[in-house]
Motif scaffolding. Structure first.
Motif, PDB file in Angstrom:
ATOM      1  N   THR A 140       2.376 -15.211 -18.621  1.00 36.57           N
ATOM      2  CA  THR A 140       1.132 -14.805 -17.420  1.00 36.57           C
ATOM      3  C   THR A 140       1.178 -13.452 -17.388  1.00 36.57           C
ATOM      4  O   THR A 140       0.036 -13.162 -16.617  1.00 36.57           O
ATOM      5  CB  THR A 140       1.844 -15.688 -16.099  1.00 36.57           C
ATOM      6  N   CYS A 141       1.968 -12.560 -17.450  1.00 39.77           N
ATOM      7  CA  CYS A 141       1.770 -11.143 -17.553  1.00 39.77           C
ATOM      8  C   CYS A 141       1.845 -10.438 -19.012  1.00 39.77           C
ATOM      9  O   CYS A 141       2.714  -9.853 -19.353  1.00 39.77           O
ATOM     10  CB  CYS A 141       2.696 -10.477 -16.742  1.00 39.77           C
ATOM     11  N   PRO A 142       0.606 -10.749 -19.933  1.00 42.61           N
ATOM     12  CA  PRO A 142       0.871 -10.392 -21.367  1.00 42.61           C
ATOM     13  C   PRO A 142       1.113  -8.927 -21.536  1.00 42.61           C
ATOM     14  O   PRO A 142       1.492  -8.315 -22.556  1.00 42.61           O
ATOM     15  CB  PRO A 142      -0.108 -10.875 -21.949  1.00 42.61           C
ATOM     16  N   ASN A 143       0.492  -7.986 -20.553  1.00 41.16           N
ATOM     17  CA  ASN A 143       0.503  -6.649 -20.567  1.00 41.16           C
ATOM     18  C   ASN A 143       1.914  -5.940 -19.700  1.00 41.16           C
ATOM     19  O   ASN A 143       1.765  -4.850 -19.548  1.00 41.16           O
ATOM     20  CB  ASN A 143      -0.698  -6.127 -20.076  1.00 41.16           C
ATOM     21  N   GLY A 144       2.530  -6.976 -19.399  1.00 40.50           N
ATOM     22  CA  GLY A 144       3.824  -6.502 -18.394  1.00 40.50           C
ATOM     23  C   GLY A 144       3.612  -6.297 -17.223  1.00 40.50           C
ATOM     24  O   GLY A 144       2.384  -6.727 -16.464  1.00 40.50           O
ATOM     25  N   VAL A 145       4.769  -5.936 -16.366  1.00 39.06           N
ATOM     26  CA  VAL A 145       4.422  -5.790 -14.949  1.00 39.06           C
ATOM     27  C   VAL A 145       4.540  -4.484 -14.337  1.00 39.06           C
ATOM     28  O   VAL A 145       5.496  -3.840 -14.697  1.00 39.06           O
ATOM     29  CB  VAL A 145       5.666  -6.864 -14.268  1.00 39.06           C
ATOM     30  N   ASP A 146       3.523  -4.332 -13.641  1.00 38.07           N
ATOM     31  CA  ASP A 146       3.397  -2.654 -13.095  1.00 38.07           C
ATOM     32  C   ASP A 146       4.243  -2.640 -11.857  1.00 38.07           C
ATOM     33  O   ASP A 146       4.965  -1.628 -11.469  1.00 38.07           O
ATOM     34  CB  ASP A 146       2.167  -2.236 -12.953  1.00 38.07           C
ATOM     35  N   THR A 206       0.844  -1.229  -0.005  1.00 39.97           N
ATOM     36  CA  THR A 206      -0.050   0.006   0.055  1.00 39.97           C
ATOM     37  C   THR A 206       0.782   1.213  -0.182  1.00 39.97           C
ATOM     38  O   THR A 206       0.422   2.227  -0.603  1.00 39.97           O
ATOM     39  CB  THR A 206      -0.909  -0.199   1.142  1.00 39.97           C
ATOM     40  N   ALA A 207       1.967   1.185   0.646  1.00 38.95           N
ATOM     41  CA  ALA A 207       2.773   2.545   0.643  1.00 38.95           C
ATOM     42  C   ALA A 207       3.866   2.401  -0.161  1.00 38.95           C
ATOM     43  O   ALA A 207       4.179   3.745  -0.588  1.00 38.95           O
ATOM     44  CB  ALA A 207       3.309   2.760   2.323  1.00 38.95           C
ATOM     45  N   VAL A 208       4.548   1.434  -0.561  1.00 35.67           N
ATOM     46  CA  VAL A 208       5.607   1.404  -1.519  1.00 35.67           C
ATOM     47  C   VAL A 208       5.366   1.034  -2.866  1.00 35.67           C
ATOM     48  O   VAL A 208       5.624   1.769  -3.603  1.00 35.67           O
ATOM     49  CB  VAL A 208       6.712   0.452  -1.011  1.00 35.67           C
ATOM     50  N   GLY A 209       4.635  -0.109  -3.114  1.00 33.35           N
ATOM     51  CA  GLY A 209       4.375  -0.423  -4.448  1.00 33.35           C
ATOM     52  C   GLY A 209       3.092   0.173  -5.038  1.00 33.35           C
ATOM     53  O   GLY A 209       3.242   0.724  -6.172  1.00 33.35           O
ATOM     54  N   ARG A 210       2.385   0.698  -4.123  1.00 29.70           N
ATOM     55  CA  ARG A 210       0.826   1.562  -4.745  1.00 29.70           C
ATOM     56  C   ARG A 210       0.351   0.998  -5.924  1.00 29.70           C
ATOM     57  O   ARG A 210       0.575   1.971  -6.673  1.00 29.70           O
ATOM     58  CB  ARG A 210       1.356   2.852  -4.505  1.00 29.70           C
ATOM     59  N   VAL A 266       9.160  -3.339  -5.337  1.00 26.44           N
ATOM     60  CA  VAL A 266       9.089  -3.291  -3.895  1.00 26.44           C
ATOM     61  C   VAL A 266      10.260  -4.241  -3.396  1.00 26.44           C
ATOM     62  O   VAL A 266       9.963  -5.551  -3.452  1.00 26.44           O
ATOM     63  CB  VAL A 266       8.000  -3.677  -3.410  1.00 26.44           C
ATOM     64  N   LEU A 267      11.438  -3.754  -2.741  1.00 28.72           N
ATOM     65  CA  LEU A 267      12.357  -4.652  -2.341  1.00 28.72           C
ATOM     66  C   LEU A 267      11.965  -4.992  -0.940  1.00 28.72           C
ATOM     67  O   LEU A 267      12.384  -4.372   0.047  1.00 28.72           O
ATOM     68  CB  LEU A 267      13.905  -4.058  -2.420  1.00 28.72           C
ATOM     69  N   CYS A 268      11.362  -6.314  -0.764  1.00 28.71           N
ATOM     70  CA  CYS A 268      11.098  -6.720   0.808  1.00 28.71           C
ATOM     71  C   CYS A 268      12.147  -7.383   1.174  1.00 28.71           C
ATOM     72  O   CYS A 268      12.372  -7.294   2.170  1.00 28.71           O
ATOM     73  CB  CYS A 268       9.613  -7.419   0.583  1.00 28.71           C
ATOM     74  N   GLY A 269      12.798  -8.501   0.352  1.00 29.82           N
ATOM     75  CA  GLY A 269      13.665  -9.306   0.856  1.00 29.82           C
ATOM     76  C   GLY A 269      14.483  -9.985  -0.333  1.00 29.82           C
ATOM     77  O   GLY A 269      14.111  -9.761  -1.533  1.00 29.82           O
ATOM     78  N   GLN A 270      15.814 -10.725  -0.105  1.00 28.78           N
ATOM     79  CA  GLN A 270      16.614 -10.938  -1.025  1.00 28.78           C
ATOM     80  C   GLN A 270      17.146 -12.445  -0.714  1.00 28.78           C
ATOM     81  O   GLN A 270      18.170 -12.757  -0.651  1.00 28.78           O
ATOM     82  CB  GLN A 270      17.891 -10.296  -1.021  1.00 28.78           C
ATOM     83  N   ILE A 271      15.839 -13.225  -0.206  1.00 28.93           N
ATOM     84  CA  ILE A 271      16.297 -14.611   0.449  1.00 28.93           C
ATOM     85  C   ILE A 271      17.376 -15.738  -0.557  1.00 28.93           C
ATOM     86  O   ILE A 271      18.142 -16.438   0.100  1.00 28.93           O
ATOM     87  CB  ILE A 271      15.167 -15.399   0.534  1.00 28.93           C
ATOM     88  N   ALA A 272      17.279 -15.300  -1.833  1.00 28.10           N
ATOM     89  CA  ALA A 272      18.013 -16.082  -2.542  1.00 28.10           C
ATOM     90  C   ALA A 272      19.601 -15.967  -2.332  1.00 28.10           C
ATOM     91  O   ALA A 272      20.474 -16.701  -2.667  1.00 28.10           O
ATOM     92  CB  ALA A 272      18.025 -15.845  -4.035  1.00 28.10           C
TER      93      ALA A 272
END
Ligand code: NAP
Length: 344
Positions: free
Chosen positions: A214-220, A142-146, A245-251
């Motif tokens: 799966t995202c034919p119109n691209g990723v917003d 809600t606050a970062v990706g909006r 939105v950079l929440c984590g980098q578990i990889a």
């Protein structure tokens, strides 16, 4: 006589942590004289947070200091205050906090995040559907990706604790939501239980192509819990004015060195793409509103949550390792006594 139980960091893990990286200790515990602004907590629930693995490394780029060798493992815990010199947390209050893998835990509540658990909520709920991962997802979306209604939102780690909540909030906000997870069972759960529009098994097939299909119109909006190749593949599919939105980098957590970013930064410039990290603590003042929204969505049946509850203080290090193999099904918690189920 009280006996304390604790897990000590014996050596720095190389790769995924193993039980021998830790040492189990028992000792007599006498309540100490607390310094001002400290609390003594009896922990009953331990949340397996991936980022603890970063804190086990030698000092590096993590926000928190690295855990000293020979010290109890710094960890996300929940329990009851037994003694206090902090007026915000009187004796008997139940709290979630950054504590340690200890039964009796003294925490400087002026320095570390400590939050009261409201009456009526048990510690499983306080660490699960209303817990720090769920609230992190709330602010990340809600606050970062909006995202705007009608936009496409992609979520990595989508079947996990934080990702599953982020994905559902995306649906609540009117987005087309696609989740990335490991294996067909998790993908089925995302579509059939959570109502996502599509799911991608990142272990099967070319990820850039799967996102494109799966995202034919691209990723917003891309809500990223994983980083590495998954972040790179999402960047290849990001739209003009996209938000990451950079929440984590578990990889990268098991590698004990700073995590690499994406390679094609010109794409961010030509695409006017915004990429932003964040922490739950950035939104501390807004927590009441978040809790209210989350409770409403849960009561309306629009937000589902699953907890993977294990038991036994002695099992903490073994269970913790599962967060990196993906064998957890939802928020991975270890309950160590019945106070976890008390609601006041
Ligand atoms: N920014 C913040 O304030 C904040 C707060 C909480 C959590 N986080 C971050 O959010 C992320 C998720 O944490 P969580 O506690 O909710 O855990 P979780 O998603 O419940 O569990 C971790 C999941 O990550 C996936 N995973 C593990 N290693 C992976 C790898 N190498 N590549 C791809 N996927 C991998 C596994 O799912 P699969 O079976 O799908 O692979 C595993 O089940 C972490 O990166 C964590 O650091 C950030």
């Amino acid at each position: 006589m009280k006996t304390n139980r604790e897990w000590i960091l014996r050596r720095r893990p190389e790769g995924p942590c193993v039980v021998d990286d830790f040492e189990y200790r028992e000792s007599e515990f006498v309540n100490p004289a607390l310094e001002p602004g400290h609390i003594l907590v009896h922990n009953s629930v331990f949340l397996c947070a991936p980022t603890l693995r970063n804190w086990m490394d030698a000092p590096s780029n993590s926000l928190y200091p690295s855990i000293d060798l020979g010290a109890p493992v710094l960890a996300t815990t929940a329990g009851r205050v037994l003694e206090s010199t902090d007026d915000r947390f009187p004796v008997g209050t139940r709290v979630t906090m950054i504590g340690h893998w200890q039964k009796y835990d003294v925490v400087n509540s002026a320095v570390w995040p400590v939050r009261s658990v409201p009456e009526g909520q048990d510690l499983i709920e306080a660490m699960g559907p209303m817990g720090m991962n769920a609230l992190t997802a709330y602010f990340g979306v809600t606050a970062v990706g909006r995202p705007l209604a009608g936009e496409t939102m992609l979520v990595s780690g989508a079947a996990g604790s934080t990702g599953s909540v982020a994905a559902q909030i995306g649906k609540i906000m009117g987005c087309r939501v696609v989740g990335i997870a490991g294996g067909p069972d998790k993908c089925d759960w995302l579509i059939n239980e959570l109502g996502l529009d599509a799911a991608i098994d990142y272990r099967a097939g070319n990820l850039v192509e799967q996102i494109h299909e799966t995202c034919p119109n691209g990723v917003d909006v891309f809500f990223d819990n994983v980083g590495g190749e998954i972040l790179q593949a999402a960047v290849e599919n990001i739209n003009k004015f996209g938000r990451i939105v950079l929440c984590g980098q578990i990889a990268g957590y098991n590698e004990s060195r700073p995590v690499q970013g994406p390679t094609n930064m010109m794409r961010f410039i030509y695409g006017s793409v915004r990429m932003q990290g964040f922490l739950l603590g950035d939104y501390e003042d807004e927590l009441p509103r978040a809790r209210e929204d989350m409770a409403t969505w849960i009561n309306e049946g629009r937000l589902k949550h699953r907890e993977d509850v294990r038991t036994g203080f002695e099992n903490i290090p073994t269970v913790y390792g599962e967060i990196f193999t993906g064998t957890n099904e939802g928020t991975l918690l270890i309950v160590t006594d019945e106070d976890a189920y008390a609601t006041n």
